[in-house]
Write a protein that holds these residues in place. Structure first.
Motif, PDB file in Angstrom:
ATOM      1  N   ARG A 157       1.009  -1.244  -0.035  1.00  0.00           N
ATOM      2  CA  ARG A 157       0.052   0.103   0.086  1.00  0.00           C
ATOM      3  C   ARG A 157       0.851   1.301   0.022  1.00  0.00           C
ATOM      4  O   ARG A 157       0.639   2.301  -0.718  1.00  0.00           O
ATOM      5  CB  ARG A 157      -0.895  -0.004   1.292  1.00  0.00           C
ATOM      6  CG  ARG A 157      -1.781   1.290   1.144  1.00  0.00           C
ATOM      7  CD  ARG A 157      -2.657   1.435   2.597  1.00  0.00           C
ATOM      8  NE  ARG A 157      -1.380   1.742   3.671  1.00  0.00           N
ATOM      9  CZ  ARG A 157      -1.666   1.750   4.970  1.00  0.00           C
ATOM     10  NH1 ARG A 157      -2.781   1.319   5.545  1.00  0.00           N
ATOM     11  NH2 ARG A 157      -0.604   1.856   5.839  1.00  0.00           N
ATOM     12  N   ASP A 158       1.899   1.266   0.676  1.00  0.00           N
ATOM     13  CA  ASP A 158       2.782   2.470   0.902  1.00  0.00           C
ATOM     14  C   ASP A 158       3.621   2.684  -0.316  1.00  0.00           C
ATOM     15  O   ASP A 158       3.750   3.788  -0.872  1.00  0.00           O
ATOM     16  CB  ASP A 158       3.718   2.482   2.003  1.00  0.00           C
ATOM     17  CG  ASP A 158       3.093   2.224   3.528  1.00  0.00           C
ATOM     18  OD1 ASP A 158       1.802   2.866   3.538  1.00  0.00           O
ATOM     19  OD2 ASP A 158       3.533   1.852   4.403  1.00  0.00           O
ATOM     20  N   ASP A 159       3.941   1.540  -1.191  1.00  0.00           N
ATOM     21  CA  ASP A 159       4.640   1.655  -2.414  1.00  0.00           C
ATOM     22  C   ASP A 159       3.806   2.195  -3.437  1.00  0.00           C
ATOM     23  O   ASP A 159       4.099   2.853  -4.299  1.00  0.00           O
ATOM     24  CB  ASP A 159       5.103   0.392  -2.605  1.00  0.00           C
ATOM     25  CG  ASP A 159       6.261  -0.307  -1.935  1.00  0.00           C
ATOM     26  OD1 ASP A 159       6.979   0.564  -1.212  1.00  0.00           O
ATOM     27  OD2 ASP A 159       6.684  -1.602  -1.824  1.00  0.00           O
ATOM     28  N   LEU A 160       2.426   1.843  -3.456  1.00  0.00           N
ATOM     29  CA  LEU A 160       1.455   2.263  -4.496  1.00  0.00           C
ATOM     30  C   LEU A 160       1.035   3.737  -4.228  1.00  0.00           C
ATOM     31  O   LEU A 160       1.112   4.395  -4.982  1.00  0.00           O
ATOM     32  CB  LEU A 160       0.181   1.420  -4.316  1.00  0.00           C
ATOM     33  CG  LEU A 160       0.164  -0.056  -4.850  1.00  0.00           C
ATOM     34  CD1 LEU A 160      -0.979  -0.713  -4.386  1.00  0.00           C
ATOM     35  CD2 LEU A 160       0.703  -0.202  -6.430  1.00  0.00           C
ATOM     36  N   LYS A 161       1.048   4.291  -2.807  1.00  0.00           N
ATOM     37  CA  LYS A 161       0.686   5.511  -2.672  1.00  0.00           C
ATOM     38  C   LYS A 161       2.015   6.365  -2.896  1.00  0.00           C
ATOM     39  O   LYS A 161       1.866   7.480  -3.725  1.00  0.00           O
ATOM     40  CB  LYS A 161       0.705   5.699  -0.942  1.00  0.00           C
ATOM     41  CG  LYS A 161      -0.783   5.345  -0.520  1.00  0.00           C
ATOM     42  CD  LYS A 161      -0.727   5.853   1.087  1.00  0.00           C
ATOM     43  CE  LYS A 161      -1.975   5.498   1.734  1.00  0.00           C
ATOM     44  NZ  LYS A 161      -2.119   5.372   3.043  1.00  0.00           N
ATOM     45  N   GLN A 162       3.192   5.791  -2.914  1.00  0.00           N
ATOM     46  CA  GLN A 162       4.311   6.459  -3.302  1.00  0.00           C
ATOM     47  C   GLN A 162       4.394   6.769  -5.083  1.00  0.00           C
ATOM     48  O   GLN A 162       4.692   7.661  -5.612  1.00  0.00           O
ATOM     49  CB  GLN A 162       5.711   5.981  -3.074  1.00  0.00           C
ATOM     50  CG  GLN A 162       6.964   6.848  -3.286  1.00  0.00           C
ATOM     51  CD  GLN A 162       8.072   5.806  -2.550  1.00  0.00           C
ATOM     52  OE1 GLN A 162       8.033   4.520  -2.421  1.00  0.00           O
ATOM     53  NE2 GLN A 162       9.026   6.886  -2.465  1.00  0.00           N
ATOM     54  N   LEU A 163       4.206   5.524  -5.645  1.00  0.00           N
ATOM     55  CA  LEU A 163       4.023   5.385  -6.895  1.00  0.00           C
ATOM     56  C   LEU A 163       2.864   6.577  -7.461  1.00  0.00           C
ATOM     57  O   LEU A 163       3.162   7.224  -8.638  1.00  0.00           O
ATOM     58  CB  LEU A 163       3.677   4.008  -7.631  1.00  0.00           C
ATOM     59  CG  LEU A 163       3.753   3.940  -9.165  1.00  0.00           C
ATOM     60  CD1 LEU A 163       4.970   4.182  -9.605  1.00  0.00           C
ATOM     61  CD2 LEU A 163       3.492   2.514  -9.387  1.00  0.00           C
ATOM     62  N   LYS A 164       1.798   6.595  -6.959  1.00  0.00           N
ATOM     63  CA  LYS A 164       0.749   7.464  -7.326  1.00  0.00           C
ATOM     64  C   LYS A 164       1.075   9.011  -7.104  1.00  0.00           C
ATOM     65  O   LYS A 164       0.792   9.814  -8.129  1.00  0.00           O
ATOM     66  CB  LYS A 164      -0.422   7.183  -6.496  1.00  0.00           C
ATOM     67  CG  LYS A 164      -1.651   7.960  -6.742  1.00  0.00           C
ATOM     68  CD  LYS A 164      -2.878   7.876  -5.861  1.00  0.00           C
ATOM     69  CE  LYS A 164      -4.114   8.535  -6.181  1.00  0.00           C
ATOM     70  NZ  LYS A 164      -5.199   8.455  -5.410  1.00  0.00           N
ATOM     71  N   GLN A 167       4.096  10.156  -7.249  1.00  0.00           N
ATOM     72  CA  GLN A 167       5.024  10.139  -8.229  1.00  0.00           C
ATOM     73  C   GLN A 167       4.579  10.418  -9.772  1.00  0.00           C
ATOM     74  O   GLN A 167       4.926  11.306 -10.444  1.00  0.00           O
ATOM     75  CB  GLN A 167       6.138   9.084  -8.568  1.00  0.00           C
ATOM     76  CG  GLN A 167       7.160   8.977  -7.312  1.00  0.00           C
ATOM     77  CD  GLN A 167       7.746   7.707  -7.475  1.00  0.00           C
ATOM     78  OE1 GLN A 167       7.782   6.996  -8.110  1.00  0.00           O
ATOM     79  NE2 GLN A 167       8.943   7.601  -6.383  1.00  0.00           N
ATOM     80  N   LEU A 168       3.432   9.582 -10.000  1.00  0.00           N
ATOM     81  CA  LEU A 168       2.639   9.869 -11.301  1.00  0.00           C
ATOM     82  C   LEU A 168       1.759  10.996 -11.364  1.00  0.00           C
ATOM     83  O   LEU A 168       1.917  11.894 -12.236  1.00  0.00           O
ATOM     84  CB  LEU A 168       1.779   8.618 -11.598  1.00  0.00           C
ATOM     85  CG  LEU A 168       2.394   7.243 -11.861  1.00  0.00           C
ATOM     86  CD1 LEU A 168       1.434   6.329 -11.760  1.00  0.00           C
ATOM     87  CD2 LEU A 168       3.163   7.137 -12.947  1.00  0.00           C
TER      88      LEU A 168
END
Length: 115
Positions: free
Chosen positions: A101-108, A110-111
Motif C-alpha cells: 500500500r505504501d509503495d502504491l501511494k508513493q507511485l501514485k 510520483q505519477l
C-alpha cells in the motif's frame, strides 16, 4: 567480500524505539510482557529492556491480533497458544500488504507529479 546493505546491523532496540515503531505507549509493551509469557526482552544490569528482532516479530503478531483485528488479550493469548503459526502468518501478510500500500501511494504521488 561485499557487505549486505539490507542487513540490519542493530542487535537491540530500546523500549522507546519499539513503542514508536508500533505507535503504542511504552506502558502497553510492559503490560503485554505480563500478559504474553513468550514475550521476554533481554534486560541489562539496570533492568533496561533490550528488544531483539525476534521480540519485535512477536510484538508485531500481538499488535496485529489486538490492535488491528480487535482480539481481547485473553483471546489473543489463546490464539498464540493454539495456532501460533497461523497468527504469525497473518501478521506477515498484514505487513506485506501495508508495504505494498505504501509503495502504491508513493507511485501514485510520483505519477501525479508527472502529469
Amino acid at each position: 567480500m561485499a557487505l549486505n546493505p539490507n542487513k540490519n546491523l542493530k542487535l537491540y532496540y530500546s523500549i522507546k524505539e519499539v513503542a514508536k515503531k508500533f505507535g503504542i505507549n511504552e506502558s502497553t509493551l510492559r503490560y503485554w510482557e505480563t500478559e504474553f509469557p513468550h514475550l521476554r526482552p533481554k534486560t541489562n544490569g539496570q533492568n533496561v529492556r533490550q528488544y531483539t528482532e525476534k521480540d519485535i516479530d512477536q510484538i508485531r503478531t500481538i499488535y496485529n491480533l489486538v490492535k488491528v483485528r480487535g482480539f481481547k488479550l485473553s483471546a489473543a493469548r489463546k490464539m498464540l497458544n493454539t495456532n501460533r503459526q497461523g497468527a504469525d502468518r497473518s501478521a506477515d501478510v498484514l505487513q506485506t500488504l501495508i508495504t505494498v500500500r505504501d509503495d502504491l501511494k508513493q507511485l501514485k504521488a510520483q505519477l501525479g507529479a508527472l502529469g
